[in-house]
Each structure stands twice: as C-alpha cells, then as structure tokens.
Scaffold this motif. Structure first.
Motif, PDB file in Angstrom:
ATOM      1  N   GLN A   1       0.843  -1.199   0.000  1.00 19.58           N
ATOM      2  CA  GLN A   1       0.000   0.000   0.000  1.00 19.58           C
ATOM      3  C   GLN A   1       0.877   1.248   0.000  1.00 19.58           C
ATOM      4  O   GLN A   1       1.964   1.244   0.576  1.00 19.58           O
ATOM      5  CB  GLN A   1      -0.916  -0.009   1.219  1.00 19.58           C
ATOM      6  CG  GLN A   1      -2.035   1.000   1.152  1.00 19.58           C
ATOM      7  CD  GLN A   1      -3.094   0.742   2.214  1.00 19.58           C
ATOM      8  OE1 GLN A   1      -2.993  -0.196   2.987  1.00 19.58           O
ATOM      9  NE2 GLN A   1      -4.100   1.597   2.247  1.00 19.58           N
ATOM     10  N   VAL A   2       0.377   2.291  -0.638  1.00 19.55           N
ATOM     11  CA  VAL A   2       1.114   3.555  -0.738  1.00 19.55           C
ATOM     12  C   VAL A   2       0.240   4.666  -0.171  1.00 19.55           C
ATOM     13  O   VAL A   2      -0.935   4.786  -0.524  1.00 19.55           O
ATOM     14  CB  VAL A   2       1.474   3.873  -2.200  1.00 19.55           C
ATOM     15  CG1 VAL A   2       2.211   5.205  -2.284  1.00 19.55           C
ATOM     16  CG2 VAL A   2       2.312   2.759  -2.802  1.00 19.55           C
ATOM     17  N   GLN A   3       0.805   5.459   0.709  1.00 20.36           N
ATOM     18  CA  GLN A   3       0.117   6.648   1.209  1.00 20.36           C
ATOM     19  C   GLN A   3       0.783   7.885   0.629  1.00 20.36           C
ATOM     20  O   GLN A   3       2.014   7.980   0.616  1.00 20.36           O
ATOM     21  CB  GLN A   3       0.141   6.682   2.737  1.00 20.36           C
ATOM     22  CG  GLN A   3      -0.700   5.574   3.365  1.00 20.36           C
ATOM     23  CD  GLN A   3      -0.747   5.678   4.875  1.00 20.36           C
ATOM     24  OE1 GLN A   3       0.212   6.073   5.510  1.00 20.36           O
ATOM     25  NE2 GLN A   3      -1.893   5.335   5.443  1.00 20.36           N
ATOM     26  N   LEU A   4      -0.038   8.807   0.164  1.00 25.40           N
ATOM     27  CA  LEU A   4       0.457   9.973  -0.559  1.00 25.40           C
ATOM     28  C   LEU A   4      -0.016  11.254   0.116  1.00 25.40           C
ATOM     29  O   LEU A   4      -1.195  11.372   0.476  1.00 25.40           O
ATOM     30  CB  LEU A   4      -0.050   9.938  -2.004  1.00 25.40           C
ATOM     31  CG  LEU A   4       0.272   8.671  -2.796  1.00 25.40           C
ATOM     32  CD1 LEU A   4      -0.481   8.659  -4.129  1.00 25.40           C
ATOM     33  CD2 LEU A   4       1.761   8.554  -3.035  1.00 25.40           C
ATOM     34  N   VAL A   5       0.904  12.208   0.265  1.00 24.18           N
ATOM     35  CA  VAL A   5       0.572  13.494   0.881  1.00 24.18           C
ATOM     36  C   VAL A   5       1.142  14.614   0.012  1.00 24.18           C
ATOM     37  O   VAL A   5       2.360  14.723  -0.148  1.00 24.18           O
ATOM     38  CB  VAL A   5       1.133  13.598   2.308  1.00 24.18           C
ATOM     39  CG1 VAL A   5       0.790  14.961   2.901  1.00 24.18           C
ATOM     40  CG2 VAL A   5       0.597  12.479   3.189  1.00 24.18           C
ATOM     41  N   GLU A   6       0.228  15.443  -0.528  1.00 21.00           N
ATOM     42  CA  GLU A   6       0.645  16.564  -1.369  1.00 21.00           C
ATOM     43  C   GLU A   6       0.918  17.804  -0.527  1.00 21.00           C
ATOM     44  O   GLU A   6       0.348  17.979   0.553  1.00 21.00           O
ATOM     45  CB  GLU A   6      -0.437  16.917  -2.400  1.00 21.00           C
ATOM     46  CG  GLU A   6      -0.827  15.812  -3.340  1.00 21.00           C
ATOM     47  CD  GLU A   6      -2.042  15.045  -2.860  1.00 21.00           C
ATOM     48  OE1 GLU A   6      -2.734  14.436  -3.692  1.00 21.00           O
ATOM     49  OE2 GLU A   6      -2.309  15.068  -1.640  1.00 21.00           O
ATOM     50  N   SER A   7       1.782  18.664  -1.041  1.00 17.80           N
ATOM     51  CA  SER A   7       2.046  19.962  -0.420  1.00 17.80           C
ATOM     52  C   SER A   7       2.529  20.923  -1.494  1.00 17.80           C
ATOM     53  O   SER A   7       2.827  20.503  -2.622  1.00 17.80           O
ATOM     54  CB  SER A   7       3.089  19.836   0.692  1.00 17.80           C
ATOM     55  OG  SER A   7       4.320  19.372   0.167  1.00 17.80           O
ATOM     56  N   GLY A   8       2.588  22.206  -1.131  1.00 15.35           N
ATOM     57  CA  GLY A   8       3.132  23.189  -2.050  1.00 15.35           C
ATOM     58  C   GLY A   8       2.115  24.060  -2.751  1.00 15.35           C
ATOM     59  O   GLY A   8       2.474  24.977  -3.495  1.00 15.35           O
ATOM     60  N   GLY A   9       0.837  23.781  -2.543  1.00 17.45           N
ATOM     61  CA  GLY A   9      -0.181  24.616  -3.166  1.00 17.45           C
ATOM     62  C   GLY A   9      -0.235  25.991  -2.520  1.00 17.45           C
ATOM     63  O   GLY A   9       0.405  26.247  -1.505  1.00 17.45           O
TER      64      GLY A   9
END
Length: 124
Positions: A1-9
């Motif tokens: 399983q892969v958990q993804l967290v975006e940032s930078g907006g």
C-alpha cells in the motif's frame, strides 16, 4: 500500500510559478507509475501529467505542455510538479496518484492510490 501526501499549493498571480510535492510512504514508491490530476470547482477530475516508474517516460496534457514539468526522486519517495507560467484556468485542487500499470495513464480510474489534494489558486 502507498500513502500519498501533497504539499506546495497556494495563491499565486498569473504568470507565476509553484512547485507541488507529493511525499509517498512505504517501500513500493519506485514500483509505481505516478500521476498528477486536478479538479476545478464544478468540473471532473482532469489528467495533468504522468511519469513512469524510473522517470524515463513522461506525459502531459496539452493544456500544460511546455509549462509544467513532472519529476520524481525514488531515493526520497517524492513526486514533484513544477508549474510555470500559471494561468487562471490552472486553478484547481491538485492530486497525486499511484498506479501499478502504465496502461491508461490519463484515466483516473486506472490509479490505485490517491493523496488528499492541495489547492492551487491563480489570481488574474
């Protein structure tokens, strides 16, 4: 399983730049093809860019070609999207996603894991 967290907006003026990051957990990041999608208010989710497992192959939507650059650092489990010459129509929530297969890479249903999204707002 892969958990993804975006940032930078964030908020930027027309013509400006932003760099989005997507941090992935787990040791399987390098085995996944990765993509960026976006969703503007009242619209469906739209393909933005994709990159293969090794980073050798990239693809872009026509609307962002020449302005956006997708890249990845498998050693750091990080996906990036450099966005230049931003336009008001780029305003959307941006999502990173992971897929086991490159087939149908422009289709959101082909992706198995998604981040929570990060808001990008481009002011006229």
């Amino acid at each position: 399983q892969v958990q993804l967290v975006e940032s930078g907006g964030g908020l930027v003026q027309t013509g400006g730049s932003l760099r989005l990051s997507c941090a992935a957990s787990g040791r399987t990041f390098s085995s996944n093809h990765m993509g960026w999608f976006r969703q503007a208010p009242g619209k469906g989710r739209e393909f933005v860019a994709a990159i293969s497992q090794t980073g050798r192959t990239t693809a872009y939507a026509d609307s962002v070609k020449g302005r956006f650059t997708i890249s990845r650092d498998n050693a750091k489990n990080t996906l990036l999207l450099q966005m230049n010459s931003l336009k008001a129509e780029d305003t959307a929530v941006y999502y990173c996603a992971a897929a086991q297969s490159w087939s149908g890479f422009t289709q959101d249903q082909r992706y198995d894991y998604w981040g929570q999204g990060t808001q990008v707002t481009v002011s006229p």
